[in-house]
Design a protein around this motif. Structure first.
Motif, PDB file in Angstrom:
ATOM      1  N   THR A  20     -21.520   1.776  55.390  1.00  0.00           N
ATOM      2  CA  THR A  20     -22.033   2.881  55.341  1.00  0.00           C
ATOM      3  C   THR A  20     -21.423   3.938  54.491  1.00  0.00           C
ATOM      4  O   THR A  20     -20.143   3.927  54.582  1.00  0.00           O
ATOM      5  CB  THR A  20     -22.567   3.642  56.798  1.00  0.00           C
ATOM      6  N   GLN A  21     -22.159   5.014  54.060  1.00  0.00           N
ATOM      7  CA  GLN A  21     -21.521   6.123  53.167  1.00  0.00           C
ATOM      8  C   GLN A  21     -22.117   7.330  53.633  1.00  0.00           C
ATOM      9  O   GLN A  21     -23.019   7.653  53.690  1.00  0.00           O
ATOM     10  CB  GLN A  21     -21.595   5.833  51.620  1.00  0.00           C
ATOM     11  N   CYS A  22     -21.016   8.272  54.034  1.00  0.00           N
ATOM     12  CA  CYS A  22     -21.205   9.605  54.483  1.00  0.00           C
ATOM     13  C   CYS A  22     -21.806  10.308  53.337  1.00  0.00           C
ATOM     14  O   CYS A  22     -21.153  10.497  52.406  1.00  0.00           O
ATOM     15  CB  CYS A  22     -20.344  10.255  55.393  1.00  0.00           C
ATOM     16  N   CYS A  79     -18.950  13.721  53.284  1.00  0.00           N
ATOM     17  CA  CYS A  79     -17.667  13.745  53.022  1.00  0.00           C
ATOM     18  C   CYS A  79     -17.355  12.529  52.001  1.00  0.00           C
ATOM     19  O   CYS A  79     -16.452  12.549  51.176  1.00  0.00           O
ATOM     20  CB  CYS A  79     -16.603  13.655  53.963  1.00  0.00           C
ATOM     21  N   HIS A  94     -26.247   9.180  56.432  1.00  0.00           N
ATOM     22  CA  HIS A  94     -25.171   7.988  55.899  1.00  0.00           C
ATOM     23  C   HIS A  94     -26.238   6.957  55.208  1.00  0.00           C
ATOM     24  O   HIS A  94     -27.195   6.655  55.818  1.00  0.00           O
ATOM     25  CB  HIS A  94     -24.624   7.228  57.031  1.00  0.00           C
ATOM     26  N   CYS A 139     -15.236  12.696  59.257  1.00  0.00           N
ATOM     27  CA  CYS A 139     -15.154  14.406  59.054  1.00  0.00           C
ATOM     28  C   CYS A 139     -15.897  14.893  60.428  1.00  0.00           C
ATOM     29  O   CYS A 139     -15.667  16.115  60.606  1.00  0.00           O
ATOM     30  CB  CYS A 139     -15.952  14.710  57.889  1.00  0.00           C
ATOM     31  N   CYS A 195     -20.358  11.566  61.796  1.00  0.00           N
ATOM     32  CA  CYS A 195     -19.346  10.686  60.825  1.00  0.00           C
ATOM     33  C   CYS A 195     -18.184  10.538  61.537  1.00  0.00           C
ATOM     34  O   CYS A 195     -17.518  11.502  61.943  1.00  0.00           O
ATOM     35  CB  CYS A 195     -19.241  11.551  59.666  1.00  0.00           C
ATOM     36  N   THR A 247     -16.680   6.016  53.511  1.00  0.00           N
ATOM     37  CA  THR A 247     -17.256   4.812  53.763  1.00  0.00           C
ATOM     38  C   THR A 247     -16.529   3.906  54.802  1.00  0.00           C
ATOM     39  O   THR A 247     -15.344   4.044  55.280  1.00  0.00           O
ATOM     40  CB  THR A 247     -17.170   3.896  52.525  1.00  0.00           C
ATOM     41  N   ASN A 248     -17.765   3.160  55.686  1.00  0.00           N
ATOM     42  CA  ASN A 248     -17.232   2.557  56.742  1.00  0.00           C
ATOM     43  C   ASN A 248     -17.768   1.136  56.744  1.00  0.00           C
ATOM     44  O   ASN A 248     -19.168   1.008  56.407  1.00  0.00           O
ATOM     45  CB  ASN A 248     -17.387   3.143  58.062  1.00  0.00           C
ATOM     46  N   THR A 303     -28.974   9.310  60.313  1.00  0.00           N
ATOM     47  CA  THR A 303     -28.420  10.291  60.545  1.00  0.00           C
ATOM     48  C   THR A 303     -27.506  10.180  61.627  1.00  0.00           C
ATOM     49  O   THR A 303     -28.108   9.600  62.983  1.00  0.00           O
ATOM     50  CB  THR A 303     -29.187  11.596  60.749  1.00  0.00           C
TER      51      THR A 303
END
Length: 95
Positions: A54-56, A59, A29, A23, A20, A62-63, A17
């Motif tokens: 990582t993916q939130c 929203c 994540h 957003c 993000c 992805t990063n 956690t």
């Protein structure tokens, strides 16, 4: 005739956690690793490429992260789990 190619598999490593970047919400994540393997006759033989991202969960953004950052996030996630379990135990005791 030789049949060869590549296959990609995505593995979820941890949930952490943090805020993000897309957003701006504090959300969980998913830390994931995408591994691309060389295949021969549809049998995966050896890894060719590996990417961490990582993916939130709020929203869906992805990063991409480096391996070192992924290890730090995994360590952070492992520290977060006992705290949430402790909170649940405290809630049960206070009733």
């Amino acid at each position: 005739m030789i049949i060869f190619g590549f296959r990609q598999k995505v593995l979820q490593l941890a949930m952490a956690t943090f805020l993000c970047a897309a957003c701006g919400n504090p959300a969980a994540h998913a830390l994931r690793r995408a591994v691309t393997k060389f295949t021969l006759f549809f049998v995966p033989l050896f890894p060719v490429n590996s990417k961490y991202f990582t993916q939130c969960t709020f929203c869906g953004a992805t990063n991409r992260v480096t391996k070192a950052e992924a290890e730090q996030l995994r360590a952070q996630a492992s520290r977060q789990v006992p705290n949430s379990q402790q909170y649940q135990q405290d809630q049960r005791q206070t009733g």
